[in-house]
Motif scaffolding. Sequence first.
Motif, PDB file in Angstrom:
ATOM      1  N   GLN A  11       0.748  -1.223   0.137  1.00 43.56           N
ATOM      2  CA  GLN A  11       0.071   0.045  -0.126  1.00 43.56           C
ATOM      3  C   GLN A  11       0.935   1.331   0.083  1.00 43.56           C
ATOM      4  O   GLN A  11       0.424   2.089  -0.636  1.00 43.56           O
ATOM      5  N   ALA A  12       1.855   1.104   0.751  1.00 37.52           N
ATOM      6  CA  ALA A  12       2.894   2.400   0.937  1.00 37.52           C
ATOM      7  C   ALA A  12       3.387   2.579  -0.441  1.00 37.52           C
ATOM      8  O   ALA A  12       3.779   3.896  -0.774  1.00 37.52           O
ATOM      9  N   ASP A  13       3.807   1.729  -1.360  1.00 38.28           N
ATOM     10  CA  ASP A  13       4.075   2.006  -2.894  1.00 38.28           C
ATOM     11  C   ASP A  13       3.100   2.608  -3.590  1.00 38.28           C
ATOM     12  O   ASP A  13       3.730   3.476  -4.390  1.00 38.28           O
ATOM     13  N   TYR A  14       1.998   2.341  -3.295  1.00 37.47           N
ATOM     14  CA  TYR A  14       0.638   2.736  -4.368  1.00 37.47           C
ATOM     15  C   TYR A  14       0.608   4.228  -3.939  1.00 37.47           C
ATOM     16  O   TYR A  14       0.451   5.224  -4.587  1.00 37.47           O
ATOM     17  N   GLU A  15       0.746   4.538  -2.290  1.00 37.08           N
ATOM     18  CA  GLU A  15       0.677   5.999  -1.955  1.00 37.08           C
ATOM     19  C   GLU A  15       1.822   6.843  -2.664  1.00 37.08           C
ATOM     20  O   GLU A  15       1.649   7.968  -2.692  1.00 37.08           O
ATOM     21  N   ALA A  16       3.003   6.257  -2.552  1.00 38.36           N
ATOM     22  CA  ALA A  16       4.312   6.819  -2.922  1.00 38.36           C
ATOM     23  C   ALA A  16       3.999   7.390  -4.333  1.00 38.36           C
ATOM     24  O   ALA A  16       4.515   8.368  -4.902  1.00 38.36           O
ATOM     25  N   ARG A  18       1.449   8.170  -5.729  1.00 38.36           N
ATOM     26  CA  ARG A  18       0.527   9.177  -5.771  1.00 38.36           C
ATOM     27  C   ARG A  18       1.069  10.504  -5.178  1.00 38.36           C
ATOM     28  O   ARG A  18       0.350  11.398  -4.692  1.00 38.36           O
ATOM     29  N   GLY A  19       2.322  10.528  -4.782  1.00 41.10           N
ATOM     30  CA  GLY A  19       3.131  11.762  -4.112  1.00 41.10           C
ATOM     31  C   GLY A  19       3.040  11.565  -2.501  1.00 41.10           C
ATOM     32  O   GLY A  19       3.483  12.613  -1.920  1.00 41.10           O
ATOM     33  N   LYS A  20       2.831  10.472  -2.104  1.00 40.74           N
ATOM     34  CA  LYS A  20       2.843  10.364  -0.526  1.00 40.74           C
ATOM     35  C   LYS A  20       3.864   9.516  -0.213  1.00 40.74           C
ATOM     36  O   LYS A  20       3.868   8.259   0.101  1.00 40.74           O
ATOM     37  N   PRO A  21       5.168   9.778   0.053  1.00 37.29           N
ATOM     38  CA  PRO A  21       6.376   8.970   0.435  1.00 37.29           C
ATOM     39  C   PRO A  21       5.868   8.295   1.875  1.00 37.29           C
ATOM     40  O   PRO A  21       5.481   9.080   2.623  1.00 37.29           O
ATOM     41  N   TRP A  28       7.514   8.907  -6.021  1.00 38.31           N
ATOM     42  CA  TRP A  28       7.514   8.808  -7.542  1.00 38.31           C
ATOM     43  C   TRP A  28       7.003  10.255  -8.192  1.00 38.31           C
ATOM     44  O   TRP A  28       6.116  10.760  -8.027  1.00 38.31           O
ATOM     45  N   SER A  29       8.025  10.898  -9.006  1.00 36.14           N
ATOM     46  CA  SER A  29       7.762  11.972  -9.836  1.00 36.14           C
ATOM     47  C   SER A  29       6.903  11.630 -10.979  1.00 36.14           C
ATOM     48  O   SER A  29       6.885  10.209 -11.428  1.00 36.14           O
ATOM     49  N   GLU A  30       6.468  12.438 -11.666  1.00 37.03           N
ATOM     50  CA  GLU A  30       5.656  12.223 -13.015  1.00 37.03           C
ATOM     51  C   GLU A  30       6.451  11.460 -14.116  1.00 37.03           C
ATOM     52  O   GLU A  30       6.171  10.442 -14.759  1.00 37.03           O
ATOM     53  N   LYS A  31       7.613  11.882 -14.225  1.00 38.08           N
ATOM     54  CA  LYS A  31       8.787  11.483 -14.927  1.00 38.08           C
ATOM     55  C   LYS A  31       8.981  10.019 -14.579  1.00 38.08           C
ATOM     56  O   LYS A  31       9.209   9.225 -15.399  1.00 38.08           O
TER      57      LYS A  31
END
Length: 139
Positions: A11-16, A18-21, A28-31
Amino acid sequence: MKYLVMVQGTQADYEAMRGKPSEHSPVWSEKDMQSMFAFMQAVNDDLAESGELVDAQGLVEPARTRHVRAGKDGRPVITDGPYSETKELLAGYWVLECESLERVTEIAARVAQCPVPEGSPDYPVVIRPIDNGGGDVCG
């Protein structure tokens, strides 16, 4: 032979994404997202061209998961997410028709090279042969 090739996440990976590390999953950036999607699309395109691709899907975040168990009274027991305490879960998969375990291992090794942000967790790519023998899976 058919194989299930699986990638994992939390779940933390999915949140990262979306911009929530978090402590274990950098943002994760858009790039970063575009690089990952382009890489996976190239893998899928190559597998489709070779005729090895049967199916490939990314899965939604674990927080949208539902578990269904048989209750003691015979009625289903249903539990919804989120599952932040859960370790790795299936994040996506391919069903591949490959000539050998060696070939599907080559594909999994390529998938393992998917670009991710520096400091991201390193999950294995899991290969499971699919039993086409018609055995009873419910035992």
